[in-house]
Design an enzyme around this catalytic site. Structure first.
Site, PDB file in Angstrom:
ATOM      1  N   ASP A 287       0.807  -1.226   0.000  1.00  0.00           N
ATOM      2  CA  ASP A 287       0.000   0.000   0.000  1.00  0.00           C
ATOM      3  C   ASP A 287       0.832   1.264   0.000  1.00  0.00           C
ATOM      4  OD1 ASP A 287      -2.748  -0.622   0.064  1.00  0.00           O
ATOM      5  OD2 ASP A 287      -2.515  -1.413   2.088  1.00  0.00           O
TER       6      ASP A 287
HETATM    7  C1  BGC Z   1       0.079   1.164   6.360  1.00  0.00           C
HETATM    8  C2  BGC Z   1      -0.159  -0.055   5.535  1.00  0.00           C
HETATM    9  C3  BGC Z   1      -1.620  -0.240   5.373  1.00  0.00           C
HETATM   10  C4  BGC Z   1      -2.296   1.011   4.881  1.00  0.00           C
HETATM   11  C5  BGC Z   1      -3.778   0.808   4.833  1.00  0.00           C
HETATM   12  C6  BGC Z   1      -0.638   2.346   5.782  1.00  0.00           C
HETATM   13  O1  BGC Z   1      -0.424   3.437   6.588  1.00  0.00           O
HETATM   14  O2  BGC Z   1       1.455   1.391   6.415  1.00  0.00           O
HETATM   15  O3  BGC Z   1       0.426  -1.180   6.133  1.00  0.00           O
HETATM   16  O4  BGC Z   1      -1.849  -1.250   4.427  1.00  0.00           O
HETATM   17  O5  BGC Z   1      -2.003   2.094   5.707  1.00  0.00           O
HETATM   18  O6  BGC Z   1      -4.502   1.923   4.520  1.00  0.00           O
HETATM   19  C1  NOJ Z   2      -1.842  -3.926   5.361  1.00  0.00           C
HETATM   20  C2  NOJ Z   2      -3.004  -3.979   4.435  1.00  0.00           C
HETATM   21  O1  NOJ Z   2      -4.149  -4.404   5.123  1.00  0.00           O
HETATM   22  C3  NOJ Z   2      -2.704  -4.918   3.280  1.00  0.00           C
HETATM   23  O2  NOJ Z   2      -3.775  -4.893   2.375  1.00  0.00           O
HETATM   24  C4  NOJ Z   2      -1.431  -4.516   2.606  1.00  0.00           C
HETATM   25  O3  NOJ Z   2      -1.175  -5.446   1.574  1.00  0.00           O
HETATM   26  C5  NOJ Z   2      -0.291  -4.469   3.588  1.00  0.00           C
HETATM   27  N1  NOJ Z   2      -0.624  -3.610   4.677  1.00  0.00           N
HETATM   28  C6  NOJ Z   2       1.020  -4.019   2.940  1.00  0.00           C
HETATM   29  O4  NOJ Z   2       1.006  -2.677   2.637  1.00  0.00           O
END
Ligand code: BGC
Ligand code: NOJ
Length: 811
Positions: A483
């Site tokens: 993400d």
């Molecule tokens: C986090 C990610 C997460 C995302 C979801 C980010 O701030 O680092 O791990 O998947 O938010 O919106």
């Molecule tokens: C958490 C999110 O829930 C997941 O969808 C994503 O793949 C990981 N973070 C990595 O960014």
């Protein structure tokens, strides 16, 4: 250092000190009513949706931490204590918290008074039961005053913590004997209320928090408890609570039991009132009657335990490694069920007010629970697919109550569509139900725009296939699985941050990770096409997959490992040419598990590079070297300090991909090493470093660059649970569902000898014994099914057979 131990017979983790490094929690509830409960009795309850229908109030980021919950204050002379230690924190003569499957039990003692508090949510009813038993273990009569306490949330958890000008004037309750009703907003648009009651007459009650606690005091020392007498307050606005007072006399050796129930009731609109502004309490009373004796409570608990035993009977391992057995048989599958229920919504790190259900998260979670509850997996697939757009892209998230796509977040995460193929193929392999492909499913929840699920899969595949960049690799869009890798963020404005970037498509930034997914799930989609007789389409799909495979070899290989991506300027990301972020974990794991570069000898190189550059004693880091400076054009990733989260943390979710990739190469020792490094049971002994619960996975463990290397965060709600279960059950232990049977092809540490697996699959039971006399890592020498030797590794489906006795000899 440990703070408890596993009890495998009872399927419990027993915490022996309340002073754990972080609150160690459990989840209660299987259907619609859920509670979080910590080892000190903290937490909260909600019905279906942790944001919209929250029953009790919890303060995240509070000081002291985790001090709102269901509390039972016991006052004996001048001693005041609570069975869960918090919030009073009186030192106890005895304390334990047993977290079991869907229940928790606190056993504590002070001055020879024993308290046992059992908390669980029964199956098929919307309530949490708290059964409190008090026993006098002294030889003198004891006089005790008991005070219960819950603080009600005014339903919408976001309003509840923001809209005080309104909130302080809307709280309403009714009290009838031992029943406390919380009916805020019932008069207006609501048809629901909460009830908190006890199965015994009371000596008093309170429903006003101010009256109970007292101004400038806290739950640690409520005035009413200190005084030993309730004030019978009726909340009017401000903060409604539920508190009962019961005065108890216990003779030596005598035990008394009290059953408290916190329930959620929905009344049909035309049946809301008993009389003018008095709520209809009939359904609440029926609920309370179902749990008003110890026998009824015990039988409900038994049903819950039977439910879990039945579920866990679908996959059971007997090996000589206790840690492996307990993770595979109990905790990993339990966590998969919790992620099924919660997605990423409510934990001690997710406030329950933000994210709904993630498209990609829910698809991946399904991989870990489809063998347990295939019917609910089916429903879930149809819900998810209904949030897809006609062009195959998808809302990134949807709300559990409405099941509608979340407009605020929208779409543009270009890995999302392919995850739908991942979960549908896993579902079909598990169940054989190809009929699901003919289900009519709307696009964007618009019934008028419905097509078969097969058509949804086709559009998923074609979305990627038609959104390729300059190197014929898939466009990344806003991000892929990672993400935080937002490669379409650019601006010349000073002070611009990734949060403000709004152009998601440069038409250039490409993802090698999505390319690997396309190879893996494209092949899967081709098999589905073939299965339903679409020969021509199968060939075309395989051709596109082949092209993608070649694009990865031509433009996605960096010499020693796979490249991560190209940015919006077609510059390489995850290359030896970069100063930071030279190597990323995702494409190494996913390319190899998709089979890319195996025959060319690249796969081994890539995984060796992972070992050399990303491995640590606590797990495999996401990337190296960590980004030390902020780069707007990379998005959120470099906003994290080095070693945390996506910036070189040990992101547990993709460690199983590496382990799976190692099994593809037949390297069982290394696959198991990667598995066990982040596996909670194997690191229980370093709980003071790891800090989160030693019975479940956390999303992230701080990487080598972080100050607290080895410290975990964000426990419970993570795709790690599902992917690890896929890894350990299908790739390491090697029991893999296929379209036409169950295949067996373990890839294990050399030292592993004989092990047995019981697997329920398509209404039959498979008892599989695997021998490894030559101590190899991979390779099946013979496979015997019901006395008959088979060719290859597939146990074919034998018509009418419900019992398969299988012997496998590795060698
Ligand atoms: C986090 C990610 C997460 C995302 C979801 C980010 O701030 O680092 O791990 O998947 O938010 O919106
Ligand atoms: C958490 C999110 O829930 C997941 O969808 C994503 O793949 C990981 N973070 C990595 O960014």
């Amino acid at each position: 250092m440990k703070y408890g131990y596993f009890d495998d017979t009872n399927k419990e983790y027993i915490i022996t000190s309340p002073n754990t490094p972080l609150p160690w929690i459990n989840y209660l509830g299987s259907d619609n009513f859920f509670s979080l409960i910590s080892n000190t009795c903290g937490g909260y309850s909600f019905y279906k949706d942790a944001k919209m229908l929250r029953l009790t109030r919890y303060r995240y980021n509070n000081v002291p931490q985790d001090c709102n919950g269901r509390y039972y204050y016991i006052k004996e002379e001048n001693d005041i204590w609570t069975p869960g230690w918090q919030p009073v924190k009186t030192s106890l003569d005895e304390y334990s918290c047993r977290h079991g499957l869907g229940y928790s039990i606190f056993s504590s003692a002070k001055n020879n008074l024993q308290a046992t508090l059992l908390a669980f949510v029964p199956r098929n009813d919307n309530c949490e039961i708290n059964q409190l038993k008090l026993k006098n273990n002294s030889n003198k009569e004891k006089k005790i005053s008991l005070f219960s306490y819950v603080e009600f949330c005014l339903w919408n958890a976001v309003d509840d913590m923001t809209n005080f000008q309104r909130n302080y004037s809307i709280g309403e309750v009714e009290v009838h004997g031992s029943e406390i009703y919380h009916k805020t907003e019932y008069r207006e648009r609501r048809n629901h209320y909460a009830v908190y009651a006890v199965n015994s007459p009371v000596d008093g009650f309170d429903t006003s928090r101010d009256a109970f606690i007292g101004p400038y005091k806290s739950v640690e020392g409520p005035e009413v408890v200190a005084a030993g007498k309730s004030t019978n307050s009726i909340a009017s606005g401000w903060a409604p609570i539920g508190s009962h007072n019961i005065n108890i006399i216990l003779q030596p050796g005598e035990e008394k039991s009290f059953i408290f129930v916190l329930g959620y009731i929905e009344n049909p609109s035309d049946d809301k009132w008993e009389s003018d502004n008095i709520i209809n309490k009939k359904p609440a009373r029926e609920l309370l009657n179902r749990y008003n004796t110890d026998e009824k409570v015990e039988s409900a608990l038994l049903k819950l335990k039977q439910h879990w035993n039945h579920l866990l009977d679908h996959f059971n391992l007997e090996s000589n490694d206790d840690k492996l057995n307990r993770m595979v048989n109990i905790w990993n599958q339990y966590q998969c069920m919790v992620t099924f229920n919660m997605s990423r919504s409510a934990s001690y790190f997710e406030s329950g007010t933000g994210r709904g259900m993630g498209f990609r998260d829910s698809c991946q979670d399904l991989l870990g629970f489809v063998h347990l509850i295939p019917d609910r997996a089916r429903e879930r697939i149809l819900d998810i697919a209904a949030t897809q757009f006609e062009d195959g892209s998808a809302y990134h998230q949807y709300q559990p109550l409405t099941k509608k796509g979340n407009l605020d977040i929208g779409s543009g995460f270009n890995d999302d569509p392919l995850w739908l193929i991942a979960c549908v193929s896993a579902y079909i392999k598990e169940t054989g139900d190809i009929g699901i492909l003919n289900e009519m499913v709307p696009f964007d929840n618009n019934e008028e725009k419905s097509q078969t699920l097969m058509e949804h899969l086709r559009r998923s595949f074609q979305y990627t296939n038609t959104h390729l960049g300059p190197h014929k690799l898939p466009l990344i869009g806003r991000a892929d699985w990672n993400d935080c890798l937002n490669l379409n963020c650019f601006s010349n404005e000073p002070g611009e941050s990734f949060q403000t970037c709004s152009n998601f498509e440069s038409g250039k930034a490409e993802s090698v990770f999505i390319a690997a997914m396309f190879v893996k799930y494209g092949k899967e989609y081709a098999k589905i096409c073939n299965l339903i007789g679409l020969g021509e389409e199968t060939d075309k799909v395989l051709e596109s997959v082949e092209n993608m495979y070649n694009a990865i070899l031509d433009h996605g290989w960096d010499g020693e490992w796979f490249l991560r991506a190209y940015d919006a300027y077609s510059e390489k990301i995850g290359s030896k040419e970069c100063a930071s972020g030279q190597i990323f974990i995702e494409p190494q794991g996913f390319c190899v598990l998709a089979g890319v570069g195996v025959k060319e000898g690249l796969a081994q190189k890539a995984l060796d590079s992972v070992k050399e550059r990303l491995d640590t004693r606590y797990g495999v880091m996401l990337l190296q070297p960590a980004y030390t400076k902020y780069h707007l054009n990379l998005g959120e990733i470099s906003s994290y300090p080095p070693g945390y989260k996506e910036n070189a943390g040990i992101f547990c979710h993709n460690n199983p991909w590496i382990s799976i990739a190692e099994t593809v190469l037949g390297r069982g020792d290394r696959a198991f090493e990667v598995y066990s490094k982040i596996c909670p049971a194997y690191i229980e002994d370093i709980s003071e470093i790891h800090r989160t619960e030693p019975y479940v996975y956390s999303q992230m463990i701080a990487g080598r660059d972080a100050a607290a290397h080895g410290e975990a965060k964000n426990s419970w709600l993570t795709g790690t649970a599902a992917w690890t279960f896929v890894n350990v059950s299908q790739y390491i232990l090697g029991i893999m569902p296929a379209y036409d049977g169950l295949s067996v092809d373990p890839c294990i540490p050399k030292s592993m000898d004989t092990f047995k697996i019981k697997r329920k699959f398509r209404n039959a039971t498979y008892n599989i014994t695997i021998h490894n006399p030559k101590h190899v890592e991979k390779g099946v020498k013979s496979l015997t099914v019901n006395g008959q030797e088979m060719e290859g590794i597939l146990i074919p489906l034998l018509p009418g057979v419900t019992q398969y006795d299988v012997t496998v000899i590795m060698g």
